[in-house]
Design a protein around this motif. Structure first.
Motif, PDB file in Angstrom:
ATOM      1  N   GLN A 100       3.871  21.103 -13.746  1.00  0.00           N
ATOM      2  CA  GLN A 100       2.576  20.410 -13.755  1.00  0.00           C
ATOM      3  C   GLN A 100       2.773  18.895 -13.721  1.00  0.00           C
ATOM      4  N   ARG A 101       3.706  18.379 -14.536  1.00  0.00           N
ATOM      5  CA  ARG A 101       3.976  16.934 -14.547  1.00  0.00           C
ATOM      6  C   ARG A 101       4.471  16.453 -13.185  1.00  0.00           C
ATOM      7  N   LEU A 102       5.354  17.224 -12.566  1.00  0.00           N
ATOM      8  CA  LEU A 102       5.865  16.842 -11.252  1.00  0.00           C
ATOM      9  C   LEU A 102       4.757  16.841 -10.199  1.00  0.00           C
ATOM     10  N   ARG A 103       3.879  17.824 -10.262  1.00  0.00           N
ATOM     11  CA  ARG A 103       2.769  17.859  -9.296  1.00  0.00           C
ATOM     12  C   ARG A 103       1.816  16.684  -9.497  1.00  0.00           C
ATOM     13  N   GLU A 104       1.551  16.339 -10.752  1.00  0.00           N
ATOM     14  CA  GLU A 104       0.696  15.183 -11.032  1.00  0.00           C
ATOM     15  C   GLU A 104       1.368  13.890 -10.575  1.00  0.00           C
ATOM     16  N   LYS A 105       2.671  13.794 -10.803  1.00  0.00           N
ATOM     17  CA  LYS A 105       3.424  12.609 -10.362  1.00  0.00           C
ATOM     18  C   LYS A 105       3.367  12.486  -8.844  1.00  0.00           C
ATOM     19  N   ALA A 165       1.064  13.724  -6.773  1.00  0.00           N
ATOM     20  CA  ALA A 165      -0.304  13.390  -6.351  1.00  0.00           C
ATOM     21  C   ALA A 165      -0.591  11.907  -6.578  1.00  0.00           C
ATOM     22  N   LYS A 166      -0.169  11.393  -7.714  1.00  0.00           N
ATOM     23  CA  LYS A 166      -0.394   9.979  -8.023  1.00  0.00           C
ATOM     24  C   LYS A 166       0.385   9.088  -7.059  1.00  0.00           C
ATOM     25  N   LEU A 167       1.628   9.448  -6.786  1.00  0.00           N
ATOM     26  CA  LEU A 167       2.456   8.661  -5.882  1.00  0.00           C
ATOM     27  C   LEU A 167       1.911   8.715  -4.462  1.00  0.00           C
ATOM     28  N   GLU A 168       1.452   9.878  -4.033  1.00  0.00           N
ATOM     29  CA  GLU A 168       0.884  10.005  -2.697  1.00  0.00           C
ATOM     30  C   GLU A 168      -0.370   9.146  -2.546  1.00  0.00           C
ATOM     31  N   PHE A 223       9.059  -1.085  13.699  1.00  0.00           N
ATOM     32  CA  PHE A 223      10.184  -0.244  13.288  1.00  0.00           C
ATOM     33  C   PHE A 223      10.332  -0.255  11.771  1.00  0.00           C
ATOM     34  N   HIS A 224      10.279  -1.436  11.177  1.00  0.00           N
ATOM     35  CA  HIS A 224      10.424  -1.533   9.719  1.00  0.00           C
ATOM     36  C   HIS A 224       9.193  -0.989   8.999  1.00  0.00           C
ATOM     37  N   HIS A 225       8.043  -1.102   9.620  1.00  0.00           N
ATOM     38  CA  HIS A 225       6.832  -0.501   9.059  1.00  0.00           C
ATOM     39  C   HIS A 225       7.012   1.011   8.976  1.00  0.00           C
ATOM     40  N   TYR A 226       7.515   1.609  10.046  1.00  0.00           N
ATOM     41  CA  TYR A 226       7.750   3.063  10.049  1.00  0.00           C
ATOM     42  C   TYR A 226       8.890   3.449   9.111  1.00  0.00           C
ATOM     43  N   THR A 227       9.844   2.556   8.922  1.00  0.00           N
ATOM     44  CA  THR A 227      10.923   2.812   7.960  1.00  0.00           C
ATOM     45  C   THR A 227      10.352   2.897   6.548  1.00  0.00           C
ATOM     46  N   ILE A 228       9.429   2.006   6.227  1.00  0.00           N
ATOM     47  CA  ILE A 228       8.778   2.040   4.903  1.00  0.00           C
ATOM     48  C   ILE A 228       8.041   3.373   4.728  1.00  0.00           C
ATOM     49  N   ILE A 229       7.295   3.775   5.739  1.00  0.00           N
ATOM     50  CA  ILE A 229       6.558   5.037   5.661  1.00  0.00           C
ATOM     51  C   ILE A 229       7.533   6.206   5.519  1.00  0.00           C
ATOM     52  N   GLY A 230       8.650   6.144   6.246  1.00  0.00           N
ATOM     53  CA  GLY A 230       9.661   7.196   6.143  1.00  0.00           C
ATOM     54  C   GLY A 230      10.238   7.288   4.744  1.00  0.00           C
ATOM     55  N   GLU A 231      10.490   6.149   4.116  1.00  0.00           N
ATOM     56  CA  GLU A 231      11.003   6.151   2.741  1.00  0.00           C
ATOM     57  C   GLU A 231       9.966   6.704   1.767  1.00  0.00           C
ATOM     58  N   MET A 232       8.702   6.419   2.032  1.00  0.00           N
ATOM     59  CA  MET A 232       7.646   6.984   1.190  1.00  0.00           C
ATOM     60  C   MET A 232       7.645   8.507   1.299  1.00  0.00           C
ATOM     61  N   LYS A 233       7.717   9.004   2.530  1.00  0.00           N
ATOM     62  CA  LYS A 233       7.747  10.462   2.743  1.00  0.00           C
ATOM     63  C   LYS A 233       8.998  11.072   2.110  1.00  0.00           C
ATOM     64  N   ASN A 234      10.114  10.360   2.180  1.00  0.00           N
ATOM     65  CA  ASN A 234      11.357  10.831   1.567  1.00  0.00           C
ATOM     66  C   ASN A 234      11.194  10.962   0.054  1.00  0.00           C
ATOM     67  N   SER A 235      10.529  10.008  -0.562  1.00  0.00           N
ATOM     68  CA  SER A 235      10.287  10.059  -2.007  1.00  0.00           C
ATOM     69  C   SER A 235       9.425  11.262  -2.379  1.00  0.00           C
ATOM     70  N   LEU A 236       8.405  11.528  -1.570  1.00  0.00           N
ATOM     71  CA  LEU A 236       7.557  12.692  -1.826  1.00  0.00           C
ATOM     72  C   LEU A 236       8.336  13.991  -1.620  1.00  0.00           C
ATOM     73  N   ALA A 237       9.219  14.000  -0.617  1.00  0.00           N
ATOM     74  CA  ALA A 237      10.031  15.198  -0.366  1.00  0.00           C
ATOM     75  C   ALA A 237      10.979  15.470  -1.531  1.00  0.00           C
TER      76      ALA A 237
END
Length: 129
Positions: free
Chosen positions: A37-42, A44-47, A104-118
């Protein structure tokens, strides 16, 4: 001591084993459920945070104006890998990079965000199994 007293003591010990084992496994299950539950809340908040930051970052790129609020959000609200990607983005921007480098760097930031969620998704999967 008499045999009756020994029988009562042994019977009491045997009778207490089942509830103790039951409580132990119930506690483990509850701990696991709370962790999930804590991980799912974390996640959702991060997303949600990522979505807000991406909107503001897109606007900042368009206007070429990066507010302190946006920079501090990257420093304090997102994981280190996303902040590092943003710092590289700012360094490229300061060197007057062309639009392709910026995107390119904008998409790199988005990729790192997706990596964190993964990573959080992976932690949830590991906790479930």
């Amino acid at each position: 001591m008499s045999e009756t007293l020994w029988a009562v003591i042994i019977g009491g010990v045997i009778a207490s084993i089942a509830p103790t084992i039951s409580l132990y496994y119930e506690n483990r299950k509850l701990s696991k459920d709370l962790k999930i539950q804590r991980l799912r809340e974390k996640r959702a908040k991060l997303e949600s945070t990522f979505q807000k930051i991406i909107e503001r970052l897109d606007q900042s790129i368009e206007e070429n104006d990066y507010s302190m609020d946006l920079v501090s959000d990257f420093q304090f609200l997102v994981p280190k890998n996303v902040d590092d990607a943003f710092i590289k983005f700012l360094e490229i921007r300061d060197k007057k990079a062309d639009k392709d480098d910026t995107m390119f760097h904008h998409y790199t930031i988005i990729g790192e965000m997706k990596n964190s969620l993964a990573k959080i998704d992976n932690e949830i999967d590991c906790a479930i199994n």
